[in-house]
Design an enzyme around this catalytic site. Structure first.
Site, PDB file in Angstrom:
ATOM      1  N   ASN A   1       5.417   5.357   3.898  1.00 25.85           N
ATOM      2  CA  ASN A   1       4.812   6.675   3.813  1.00 25.85           C
ATOM      3  C   ASN A   1       3.315   6.489   3.628  1.00 25.85           C
ATOM      4  O   ASN A   1       2.888   5.717   2.768  1.00 25.85           O
ATOM      5  CB  ASN A   1       5.398   7.449   2.616  1.00 25.85           C
TER       6      ASN A   1
ATOM      7  N   HIS B   1      11.376   1.663   4.131  1.00 25.25           N
ATOM      8  CA  HIS B   1      10.751   2.969   3.907  1.00 25.25           C
ATOM      9  C   HIS B   1       9.244   2.789   3.951  1.00 25.25           C
ATOM     10  O   HIS B   1       8.708   1.786   3.457  1.00 25.25           O
ATOM     11  CB  HIS B   1      11.145   3.540   2.540  1.00 25.25           C
TER      12      HIS B   1
END
Length: 394
Positions: free
Chosen positions: A206, A204
């Site tokens: 971001n 992940h």
């Protein structure tokens, strides 16, 4: 008199401005006659369209192209609807959008090369202001689900969204009343990649930039790894790449952001972390914005060298049905964190974000078993010990 506002949808490279009308309710789909022809603009140019009712309460209609979009706008700063028009198109906003768009292209190309399956792309717009590009690869050869989204949105944060964005006690609404909406601009790239093989970890990342109208700005982001089975060499490689990136900007970044990551991704009701961590930071504005922008850009460019070699090692490893079931149980933990604790998910839901993009992070499949405990000294138990007591990998 008809009250209308503009919506923008992009189709095959051309913008279409479509009228949205208030005052009547219709549940008809396809070839809807509830809005007369003179109330629409360019509707005949769309090969497929439908009248979509958002809710009986708001009694609103919007026309949405039902086709895969093949081109994207040069900028997602699209001034439509009731969006706040303050300070749009600043140098930092343009640079950050350019960075995340390039990162999306590069990472999607790397994932497609590994899998052989193309991403599906959707371009979407937000009535209050801005939009996004969502790319998802689903049920591929190597990856069960991979999503890489970029968004550039602006408008007003309602009080509940301000609260969600201020979970650590950081003031997001300085100068505003307790119930006053906060004008904001936000741009970011967000991705979750779930492989099929349980020996291959999920990743992940971001990276985002926020502004409010009255001069507050900050950067946030991070990259983290979530394996189902522990390979220490993979964890060491991943963290080494992140540390080298951090050290190019500040030698204090990696230990600080590694600790922050371990704390942030704690599934409190389970007493375990979501994965083996990485880096996580938020509210960074302690030095010139240009320097923090370069740091965020460098971090985004580190995703491919940190993750792709791990997948190349693990994607074709043999595994058993029992090992696949354990992966599905760990995916269940992933879902729990994202829906209960993840601030980005809560913020997206509170600001009227695009649901398909917000929930892109969830795996295609997951599993829950009642009172499940792995056997002592098993590989599953080995992973749990690290998730309960984070360790240093380099």
């Amino acid at each position: 008199m008809i009250e209308c506002s503009l919506l923008l949808f992009v189709s095959t490279g051309n913008p279409y401005y479509l009228l949205k009308r208030r005052g009547s309710f219709c549940s008809t789909t396809r070839n809807c006659s509830c809005i007369s022809p003179y109330e629409r603009s360019n509707i005949s140019a769309l090969p497929k369209w439908s009248c979509v009712t958002t809710s009986k309460t708001s009694q609103e209609h919007s026309f949405v192209a039902q086709q895969r979009l093949e081109t994207t706008p040069d900028s997602l700063v699209i001034e439509v609807g009731d969006g706040k028009k303050w300070a749009l198109g600043t140098v930092m906003q343009k640079n950050f959008e350019k960075m995340i768009r390039e990162a999306q292209d590069d990472i999607c190309a790397a994932i497609e090369k590994l899998d052989g399956t193309p991403f599906k792309q959707d371009v979407w717009t937000r009535q209050e202001g801005g939009g996004g590009i969502s790319r998802v690869l689903q049920d591929g050869v190597v990856f069960e689900k991979a999503g890489v989204n970029v968004s550039v949105v602006y408008g007003h944060m309602p009080p509940e969204a301000v609260k969600a964005a201020s979970a650590r006690g950081v003031t997001r609404d300085g100068g505003y009343g307790p119930d006053e909406k906060v004008p904001f601009f936000a741009a970011g790239i967000s991705s979750v990649i779930h492989p099929k093989n349980p020996m291959a970890p999920t990743v992940h990342f971001n990276y985002r930039y926020f502004e409010t109208e009255r001069g507050l700005w900050w950067f946030g982001g991070g990259t983290d790894l979530t394996p189902s089975f522990l390979f220490e060499e993979d964890c060491s490689h991943f963290h080494k790449c992140l540390k080298e990136t951090c050290d190019r900007h500040d030698v204090e970044f990696y230990p600080k952001f590694k600790k922050w990551c371990d704390e942030y991704f704690l599934i409190k009701h389970r007493g375990e972390r979501r994965g083996v961590g990485g880096i996580f930071f938020d509210d960074l504005n302690d030095r010139p914005a240009e320097k923090l922008f370069e740091f965020a850009k460098d971090c985004a460019n580190t995703v491919i060298p940190a993750y792709v070699p791990i997948i190349e090692r693990r994607k074709d490893m043999p595994y058993t049905a029992q090992e696949k079931e354990w992966q599905q149980l760990r995916r269940g933990r992933y879902v729990e964190f994202n829906l209960v604790y993840d601030r980005g998910t809560v913020f997206g839901l509170k600001t009227g974000g695009r649901i398909e993009s917000i929930l892109m992070s969830l795996p295609l499949t997951a599993r829950w078993e009642y009172d499940h405990h792995p056997e002592n000294n098993s590989r599953e138990a080995q992973l749990l010990s690290v998730l309960r007591e984070p360790k240093e990998w380099i």
